[in-house]
Enzyme design. Structure first.
Site, PDB file in Angstrom:
ATOM      1  N   TYR A 101       0.856  -1.184   0.000  1.00  0.00           N
ATOM      2  CA  TYR A 101       0.000   0.000   0.000  1.00  0.00           C
ATOM      3  C   TYR A 101       0.890   1.230   0.000  1.00  0.00           C
ATOM      4  O   TYR A 101       1.886   1.286   0.739  1.00  0.00           O
ATOM      5  CB  TYR A 101      -0.890   0.020   1.260  1.00  0.00           C
ATOM      6  CG  TYR A 101      -1.631   1.335   1.403  1.00  0.00           C
ATOM      7  CD1 TYR A 101      -2.905   1.492   0.877  1.00  0.00           C
ATOM      8  CD2 TYR A 101      -1.031   2.437   2.018  1.00  0.00           C
ATOM      9  CE1 TYR A 101      -3.565   2.704   0.955  1.00  0.00           C
ATOM     10  CE2 TYR A 101      -1.680   3.655   2.096  1.00  0.00           C
ATOM     11  CZ  TYR A 101      -2.953   3.780   1.569  1.00  0.00           C
ATOM     12  OH  TYR A 101      -3.590   4.991   1.637  1.00  0.00           O
ATOM     13  N   GLU A 189      -3.580   7.373  -4.046  1.00  0.00           N
ATOM     14  CA  GLU A 189      -3.400   6.099  -3.357  1.00  0.00           C
ATOM     15  C   GLU A 189      -3.186   4.970  -4.364  1.00  0.00           C
ATOM     16  O   GLU A 189      -3.860   4.926  -5.387  1.00  0.00           O
ATOM     17  CB  GLU A 189      -4.669   5.833  -2.542  1.00  0.00           C
ATOM     18  CG  GLU A 189      -4.545   4.734  -1.536  1.00  0.00           C
ATOM     19  CD  GLU A 189      -5.856   4.574  -0.757  1.00  0.00           C
ATOM     20  OE1 GLU A 189      -5.984   5.158   0.324  1.00  0.00           O
ATOM     21  OE2 GLU A 189      -6.735   3.853  -1.254  1.00  0.00           O
TER      22      GLU A 189
END
Ligand code: GDP
Ligand code: MN
Length: 379
Positions: A101, A189
């Site tokens: 992530y 993101e």
């Protein structure tokens, strides 16, 4: 303004980030053609404003163009979190070894852009934040220095990324920061940031949210606006020029003036009911605007009753009443509508509504009470 995955990836690609060469498709035939162009195994991904598409069945692999068409026909038209899938992104399938992530968020508390990294990629980061908060590395970036390599090196080390991939990942993080700055993004993101079996780093998903206040600086992003709504009701409302926010409850709310509408939401909540929406028809609204608003609220299948809260200032109560009556003429209104009208031309407005479907009340509290009785008596 939230972007769809393929749009976010377009912005990322402009920064030189390694995104898969994807093709957007809107029909099963287009999915098949896209898969043929790409060749080999493909992944077909629903393009909607919602996370967790994978879990919802909106991300599927296909081995052949024919299979891609079949998978596409299942994903197109499906509902994910109340949204209809109208577009899919077809990309070459990845040989995933590891999922990380990486995100950069505009953080109000530290007044900085904060880099967030976690080795626990591919899963919901909000969930990781609750269950394993120490598995997320957060670094507030100084705007004078941005995201220098020494900071990024420390960050990937602290996050526990595989040392073999550090060298390939650091430039991607540098570009991610550049993407956030170039587009005035509140959030950029990548989840997952994939390392493939042969050691390549790929941006497999993209979530981008642009600061609405900065949109005037980005005419090049205007084309993304139309698809930036996270529910169909909000999109329809924007198309009709209504100031509407879908809230998901059962009491439709229409008023004039944001403050008055918010007060109505509060009173409805205080009476144990859930507002279906916020809808401000604005000052000086004409009958046409009123009927458009009422039609919009009535098109929400969850709505069990509607409250009109109108203060006649520059808005004339009789004009509002005419708008409501025009809706009654066009259709059978399936739910009770409670109306509080006061101020300019209130007498005339109330007179017009006499004997109609609309139920007059004296104040907001009464409106909420009345709606409660009506909804309960219909159960
Ligand atoms: P999300 O569920 O909406 O976040 O959509 P993602 O693009 O993140 O996809 C969900 C998951 O699909 C990923 O975390 C991967 O584990 C899995 N997946 C399996 N094969 C592929 C592939 O070839 N490409 C991508 N992008 N994801 C894949
Ligand atoms: Mn994802």
């Amino acid at each position: 303004m939230n972007l769809l995955e393929y749009q976010g990836k377009e912005l990322f690609a402009k920064q030189g980030m390694p995104v898969p060469q994807g093709i957007v498709a809107t029909t099963p035939e287009e999915v098949e053609a896209a898969a043929r162009t790409i060749g080999g195994r493909v992944v077909v991904k629903a393009q909607v404003q919602a996370g967790g598409r994978g879990k919802a069945g909106g991300v599927k692999l296909a081995g052949t163009p024919e299979e891609a068409r079949e998978v596409g026909s299942r994903i197109l038209g499906m509902q994910i979190k109340g949204l209809t899938v109208e577009k899919v992104l077809v990309e070459p399938a990845l040989d995933i070894k590891t999922e990380y992530y990486a995100g950069i968020v505009n953080d109000r508390k530290s007044k900085r852009f904060v880099l967030m990294l976690s080795a626990m990629g591919g899963v919901d980061i909000e969930e990781v934040a609750v269950t394993d908060p120490d598995k997320i590395v957060k670094i507030a970036l100084d705007p004078a220095f941005g995201a220098p390599d020494y900071l990024l090196r420390q960050a990937v080390y602290d996050a526990g990324y595989d040392p073999a991939s550090h060298k390939a990942i650091i430039p991607v993080l540098r570009q991610l920061y550049a993407a956030s700055q170039a587009n005035d993004a509140m959030l950029v993101e990548i989840n997952p940031l994939v390392v493939t079996g042969d050691g390549k780093v790929i941006v497999a998903d993209a979530k981008v949210s642009i600061d609405d206040s900065a949109l005037y600086r980005h005419p090049e992003l205007a084309g993304y606006r139309e698809e930036s709504f996270d529910n169909d009701m909000d999109r329809q409302a924007a198309e009709q020029g209504l100031t509407y926010v879908h809230l998901g409850g059962s009491v439709g709310i229409i008023g004039n003036g944001a403050g008055l509408v918010m007060q109505t939401l509060d009173v409805v909540n205080a009476n144990g009911l859930k507002p279906a929406n916020f809808l401000d028809i604005g000052g000086g609204a004409q009958a046409a605007q009123v009927s458009k608003a009422l039609n919009m609220v009535l098109s929400d299948p969850e709505v069990k009753a509607v409250i009109f809260n109108i203060f006649g200032g520059i808005t004339r109560a009789d004009e509002v009443a005419r708008g409501m009556l025009s809706v009654q003429e066009q259709m059978t209104i399936p739910v009770p509508v409670v109306v509080r009208l006061f101020g300019t031309q209130e007498e005339a407005g109330r007179k017009l509504l006499e004997g109609s479907h609309f139920i007059p009340v004296d104040n907001v509290q009464d409106a909420a009470q009345r709606v409660k009785e009506l909804v309960e008596s219909r159960k």
